[in-house]
Structure formats: C-alpha cells, structure tokens
Design a protein around this motif. Structure first.
Motif, short mmCIF file in Angstrom:
data_model
loop_
_atom_site.label_atom_id
_atom_site.label_comp_id
_atom_site.label_asym_id
_atom_site.label_seq_id
_atom_site.Cartn_x
_atom_site.Cartn_y
_atom_site.Cartn_z
N UNK A 69 40.49 41.54 31.90
CA UNK A 69 41.04 42.91 31.66
C UNK A 69 40.60 43.22 30.45
N UNK A 70 40.37 42.25 29.21
CA UNK A 70 40.18 42.84 27.95
C UNK A 70 38.64 42.86 27.71
N UNK A 71 37.77 42.53 28.98
CA UNK A 71 36.34 42.67 28.94
C UNK A 71 35.52 41.50 27.92
N UNK A 72 36.07 40.28 27.62
CA UNK A 72 35.78 39.37 26.91
C UNK A 72 34.30 39.10 27.39
N UNK A 89 37.69 32.48 38.38
CA UNK A 89 38.04 33.12 39.54
C UNK A 89 38.99 34.43 38.76
N UNK A 90 40.07 33.59 37.96
CA UNK A 90 40.87 34.63 37.36
C UNK A 90 40.40 35.62 36.46
N UNK A 91 39.09 35.19 35.53
CA UNK A 91 38.50 36.13 34.84
C UNK A 91 37.73 37.44 35.69
N UNK A 92 37.28 36.96 36.66
CA UNK A 92 36.59 38.00 37.66
C UNK A 92 37.73 38.74 38.18
N UNK A 93 38.83 38.32 38.57
CA UNK A 93 39.99 39.28 38.98
C UNK A 93 40.38 40.28 38.05
N UNK A 96 43.31 33.86 31.69
CA UNK A 96 41.92 34.10 32.06
C UNK A 96 41.89 35.53 32.79
N UNK A 97 43.02 36.01 33.45
CA UNK A 97 42.99 37.31 33.76
C UNK A 97 43.04 38.23 32.68
#
Length: 206
Positions: free
Chosen positions: A131-134, A74-78, A126-127
């Motif tokens: 943001x860094x588009x990993x 969820x943090x990654x998606x945010x 994860x956020x």
C-alpha cells in the motif's frame, strides 16, 4: 511458559505427523497475506521434531523459508495492486494507511525486519509495504533478511536447544526483564546497522 510450550507441542505434533510439511507451509504462508495462523508455533515444533529424527531439518528450513518469503510477496502484491480497494471497503482505515506510509517511508527495511517477530505486524506489514509503494528491491531484500533471521531463530534454535529447552525456559522465566533487554539490544543493533547501510547507500547515490 514451560507448560505453554509443552501444550503447543502436544497440540501441533499430531497435525505435523498427519499432514507433514504441507501444514507447515500453509500455516506460514497465509500469515503473509494477513491471515492469523500458528505458523511460528508449527516451525518451533517442526524444529524439535527434526532434532528427534521425526522430520528433516533441511526440509523444515527450506519449506518454512520458501513459504514465509512467498507468502510475504503475495501480501506485498495484494497491497500494491488492491490497496485502493482495501481502503474503499474500509478494511484498511485512512489513518492506518497514513501511519503505514510514514512508518515504512521512514524505516524501510528495518520496519519489515522487526515486524517479522511481532504478532499482528507480522501478518499485516507486507500488505502495508505494498500500500505504501515500498520499492520492490527494498522489499525483496528486507523480506529475505527477515525470513532468514526468523527461520534460523525459530527453526534451527529449537532443534539445537531441544535438550536444553527446559533449563533455558526456567532461566528465561526467572530473568524475563534481562532477556527482553538483551533481545531488544540485539534487534536495535541490527536495525541501526541496516539504517547506517541505507544512509551510506543514499549518500553514495547522490
């Protein structure tokens, strides 16, 4: 340190008795979206309670693993979907974003793995990956490795070492530099192994 552990156990045990796996899942999951919470402390105490028969160890590990993994996702998606909004609102500074980009692009999964064990980074990495588009595949693999390592260390570890906790903490308190040196070597060894694997994979794909 022993007094601190006993204090954590006495403070968190009533919550686990009252709310059970729900409070464990909530505390762990919200950390993945950047909200500070005592998820790790709840996991340690849950492992100790499971060793005493008050909770199910498989249940603790399953709930903790799923909560950590899903919260991180969820943090990654945010970060991925709303990174621009976070930057415009000033919640993420431009210099912070640049550092995140550089750090994550350079270390990839290694950054994600190590951050799981570092307070502050654990709640924001994860956020930052979003943001860094990993790449999603890289994030999911790194998230899986970080989650499994973290759950085994702080869930299974306290359950196995419950009766040895006092002498172990006494030893740790007396040899903190040695224990930190050993822990650093283990983490660096794992990081180097992942880096070599990534390098080999990149070479094979060329």
């Amino acid at each position: 340190m022993l007094d601190t552990l006993q204090h954590i156990i006495s403070d968190l045990t009533p919550y686990l008795h009252q709310y059970g796996y729900f409070i464990l899942a909530l505390a762990i999951a919200v950390e993945g979206v950047g909200i500070p919470a005592p998820g790790q402390s709840f996991l340690i105490v849950s492992g100790i309670l499971a060793a005493g028969g008050q909770m199910s160890l498989p249940g603790v590990l399953l709930v903790a693993g799923l909560s950590a993994f899903s919260g991180n996702c969820i943090g990654y998606i945010i970060g991925l979907r709303f990174g621009d909004v976070l930057l415009k609102k000033g919640w993420v500074k431009p210099q912070t974003e640049r550092r995140l980009h550089g750090f994550i692009e350079r270390y990839g999964m290694i950054a994600l793995l190590l951050s799981r064990f570092i307070e502050g980074l654990k709640q924001t990495m994860c956020i930052g990956c979003g943001i860094a588009k990993l790449p999603l595949k890289t994030f999911l693999l790194g998230n899986l490795l970080a989650t499994v390592s973290w759950v085994l260390l702080f869930g299974v570890g306290p359950a196995i070492l419950r009766h040895e906790m006092t002498p172990l903490l006494t030893f740790y308190h007396s040899h903190q530099l040695l224990m930190w040196a050993i822990g650093t070597l283990v983490v660096l060894g794992g990081a180097v192994a992942i880096w070599l694997w990534q390098k080999k994979r990149s070479a094979n794909s060329c």
